[in-house]
Write a protein that holds these residues in place. Structure first.
Motif, PDB file in Angstrom:
ATOM      1  N   GLU A 123      33.655  -8.248  48.701  1.00 39.99           N
ATOM      2  CA  GLU A 123      33.463  -7.129  49.627  1.00 39.99           C
ATOM      3  C   GLU A 123      34.432  -5.997  49.307  1.00 39.99           C
ATOM      4  OE1 GLU A 123      31.111  -6.882  51.846  1.00 39.99           O
ATOM      5  OE2 GLU A 123      30.336  -8.928  51.697  1.00 39.99           O
ATOM      6  N   GLU A 124      35.626  -6.358  48.857  1.00 38.24           N
ATOM      7  CA  GLU A 124      36.612  -5.336  48.508  1.00 38.24           C
ATOM      8  C   GLU A 124      36.186  -4.564  47.258  1.00 38.24           C
ATOM      9  OE1 GLU A 124      41.454  -4.794  48.183  1.00 38.24           O
ATOM     10  OE2 GLU A 124      40.588  -6.799  48.338  1.00 38.24           O
ATOM     11  N   ILE A 125      35.613  -5.275  46.281  1.00 39.55           N
ATOM     12  CA  ILE A 125      35.090  -4.576  45.104  1.00 39.55           C
ATOM     13  C   ILE A 125      33.988  -3.612  45.514  1.00 39.55           C
ATOM     14  CG2 ILE A 125      33.721  -4.868  42.988  1.00 39.55           C
ATOM     15  CD1 ILE A 125      35.295  -7.318  42.332  1.00 39.55           C
ATOM     16  N   GLU A 126      33.109  -4.052  46.403  1.00 40.09           N
ATOM     17  CA  GLU A 126      32.047  -3.167  46.900  1.00 40.09           C
ATOM     18  C   GLU A 126      32.641  -1.911  47.519  1.00 40.09           C
ATOM     19  OE1 GLU A 126      28.275  -6.038  48.144  1.00 40.09           O
ATOM     20  OE2 GLU A 126      29.499  -5.100  49.694  1.00 40.09           O
ATOM     21  N   LEU A 127      33.636  -2.103  48.381  1.00 34.99           N
ATOM     22  CA  LEU A 127      34.237  -0.978  49.091  1.00 34.99           C
ATOM     23  C   LEU A 127      34.932  -0.015  48.129  1.00 34.99           C
ATOM     24  CD1 LEU A 127      34.983   0.340  51.812  1.00 34.99           C
ATOM     25  CD2 LEU A 127      37.009  -1.122  51.863  1.00 34.99           C
ATOM     26  N   LEU A 128      35.716  -0.554  47.207  1.00 38.21           N
ATOM     27  CA  LEU A 128      36.481   0.286  46.282  1.00 38.21           C
ATOM     28  C   LEU A 128      35.607   0.964  45.237  1.00 38.21           C
ATOM     29  CD1 LEU A 128      39.607  -1.998  45.649  1.00 38.21           C
ATOM     30  CD2 LEU A 128      39.483   0.042  47.100  1.00 38.21           C
ATOM     31  N   SER A 129      34.453   0.342  44.925  1.00 37.64           N
ATOM     32  CA  SER A 129      33.575   0.874  43.869  1.00 37.64           C
ATOM     33  C   SER A 129      32.338   1.563  44.420  1.00 37.64           C
ATOM     34  CB  SER A 129      33.130  -0.262  42.935  1.00 37.64           C
ATOM     35  OG  SER A 129      34.239  -0.928  42.383  1.00 37.64           O
ATOM     36  N   ALA A 176      25.907  -2.859  39.183  1.00 35.53           N
ATOM     37  CA  ALA A 176      25.815  -2.898  40.648  1.00 35.53           C
ATOM     38  C   ALA A 176      25.480  -1.522  41.206  1.00 35.53           C
ATOM     39  CB  ALA A 176      27.126  -3.414  41.229  1.00 35.53           C
ATOM     40  N   LYS A 177      25.974  -0.473  40.560  1.00 29.13           N
ATOM     41  CA  LYS A 177      25.681   0.888  41.023  1.00 29.13           C
ATOM     42  C   LYS A 177      24.248   1.285  40.721  1.00 29.13           C
ATOM     43  CE  LYS A 177      30.196   3.145  41.164  1.00 29.13           C
ATOM     44  NZ  LYS A 177      31.052   4.222  40.613  1.00 29.13           N
ATOM     45  N   TYR A 214      41.534  -7.366  55.740  1.00 35.03           N
ATOM     46  CA  TYR A 214      40.411  -8.203  56.160  1.00 35.03           C
ATOM     47  C   TYR A 214      39.705  -7.617  57.380  1.00 35.03           C
ATOM     48  CZ  TYR A 214      41.949 -11.859  52.913  1.00 35.03           C
ATOM     49  OH  TYR A 214      42.277 -12.576  51.786  1.00 35.03           O
ATOM     50  N   GLY A 215      40.460  -7.002  58.265  1.00 34.34           N
ATOM     51  CA  GLY A 215      39.841  -6.396  59.435  1.00 34.34           C
ATOM     52  C   GLY A 215      38.825  -5.336  59.041  1.00 34.34           C
ATOM     53  N   LYS A 216      39.192  -4.511  58.056  1.00 30.76           N
ATOM     54  CA  LYS A 216      38.278  -3.468  57.579  1.00 30.76           C
ATOM     55  C   LYS A 216      37.050  -4.072  56.910  1.00 30.76           C
ATOM     56  CE  LYS A 216      41.943  -0.069  56.703  1.00 30.76           C
ATOM     57  NZ  LYS A 216      42.682   0.676  55.651  1.00 30.76           N
ATOM     58  N   LEU A 217      37.267  -5.083  56.072  1.00 35.36           N
ATOM     59  CA  LEU A 217      36.159  -5.678  55.325  1.00 35.36           C
ATOM     60  C   LEU A 217      35.183  -6.411  56.246  1.00 35.36           C
ATOM     61  CD1 LEU A 217      38.152  -7.081  52.256  1.00 35.36           C
ATOM     62  CD2 LEU A 217      36.713  -5.028  52.323  1.00 35.36           C
TER      63      LEU A 217
END
Length: 328
Positions: free
Chosen positions: A173-179, A150-151, A316-319
């Protein structure tokens, strides 16, 4: 006059004594008629299957019918709209998940609807973890491989879910944000189509619960790279956690399912339902079903349900804001 005053004092004392025992009486007599539990989930789904088993046990405990009314669709609003104006007396309950509680207010901003401003938390049912599923033919052998691809190829890695705003979508979306990666999300109408898509390679990965993906998994068409949880699942001890598989630390993708009621449910009735739901969840039949599905039994109070929903809401608000995700 003295006799009259004495009579008034005795009457007042009796009235206060009667008022003091009313909650105990209400708790002891509830329910005196059929209870209806409306669910936002379709018949045959994991939450529906658990609810029907719990309802059957409650019916026997209460010696009253406990009816299940399926009203899926509309992001949960079909079910919520059908219950929110009913009497707050304990005879009209509603089964929702953490996304109905915590994500809906962000996904439907124009409705100005905050779920827990309309409904009171009553009792928890279960929490389910999610696994990262790929085709058995996938070249990825770990979550680290997935993130690395993905990177190196922004937007090229695709993941599917059972709907916009679902845990499967927001978890991605959380994986995207954390990674710090960018992937392409594909929403499916049917869960069965989702995992068929993963098996055939039409999409590269998806979050999956054990019950939703069991058929495809047992047929050998998909495998699990990791569980998005802080510890391994006893049902899948060989599947590593996300951190063990080289993924982002702290990744914890799950959904919890609870019972709520129209706002204003008396505290004594809430306490009775909460205690009795937890009592039937200790039944060996329910424990066996939970074990099969890798569902975690919860012993939360109504206040703890609200607290956990608020924690989810912040995530969820952040995502949702990050990509301006909307269902309107």
């Amino acid at each position: 006059m003295k006799k009259f005053r004495r009579h008034l004092l005795i009457s007042a004392f009796c009235a206060l004594s009667s008022a003091a025992i009313l909650p105990v009486q209400a708790q002891a007599t509830y329910p005196t008629k059929a209870v209806t539990i409306t669910t936002a989930f379709a018949a045959g789904s994991g939450p529906d299957a658990v609810l029907r088993q719990v309802s059957d046990k409650l019916s026997k405990l209460w010696n009253q019918p406990v009816l299940v009314n399926n009203k899926p669709g509309g992001g949960g609003f079909i079910a919520m709209d059908s219950v929110q104006r009913l009497p707050a007396d304990g005879y009209n309950l509603l089964q929702l998940d953490s996304e109905h509680l915590a994500a809906v207010p962000y996904l439907y901003k124009s409705k100005n609807f905050v779920t827990l401003n309309t409904f009171d938390p009553v009792a928890p049912l279960f929490r389910t973890p999610f696994f990262i599923a790929v085709s058995t033919e996938s070249k990825w052998q770990s979550l680290k491989d997935l993130v690395a691809d993905a990177k190196s190829s922004p937007g090229k890695v695709s993941f599917g879910s059972w709907g916009i705003g679902s845990p499967g979508h927001l978890g991605g979306e959380e994986i995207e944000l954390l990674s710090s990666v960018d992937m392409t999300h594909v929403a499916f109408r049917e869960v069965s189509q989702l995992y068929t898509g993963v098996a055939t390679g039409d999409i590269q990965w998806a979050f999956a619960s054990i019950p939703s993906s069991a058929g495809v998994f047992k047929s050998g068409k998909i495998r699990y790279l990791a569980i998005a949880a802080p510890k391994r699942a006893p049902q899948m001890p060989n599947v590593p956690t996300a951190a063990e598989a080289g993924g982002p630390k702290g990744l914890d993708v799950n959904s919890f399912v609870v019972l709520v009621a129209p706002k204003g449910l008396p505290a004594d009735v809430t306490a009775r339902i909460n205690a009795d739901v937890q009592k039937v969840m200790a039944d060996p039949d329910i424990k066996a079903r939970y074990n099969t599905f890798a569902f975690e039994a919860l012993n939360w109070s109504p206040d703890e349900i609200r607290k956990q929903a608020e924690i989810k809401s912040k995530t969820y608000g952040k995502l949702v804001a990050r990509k301006n995700i909307s269902l309107e």
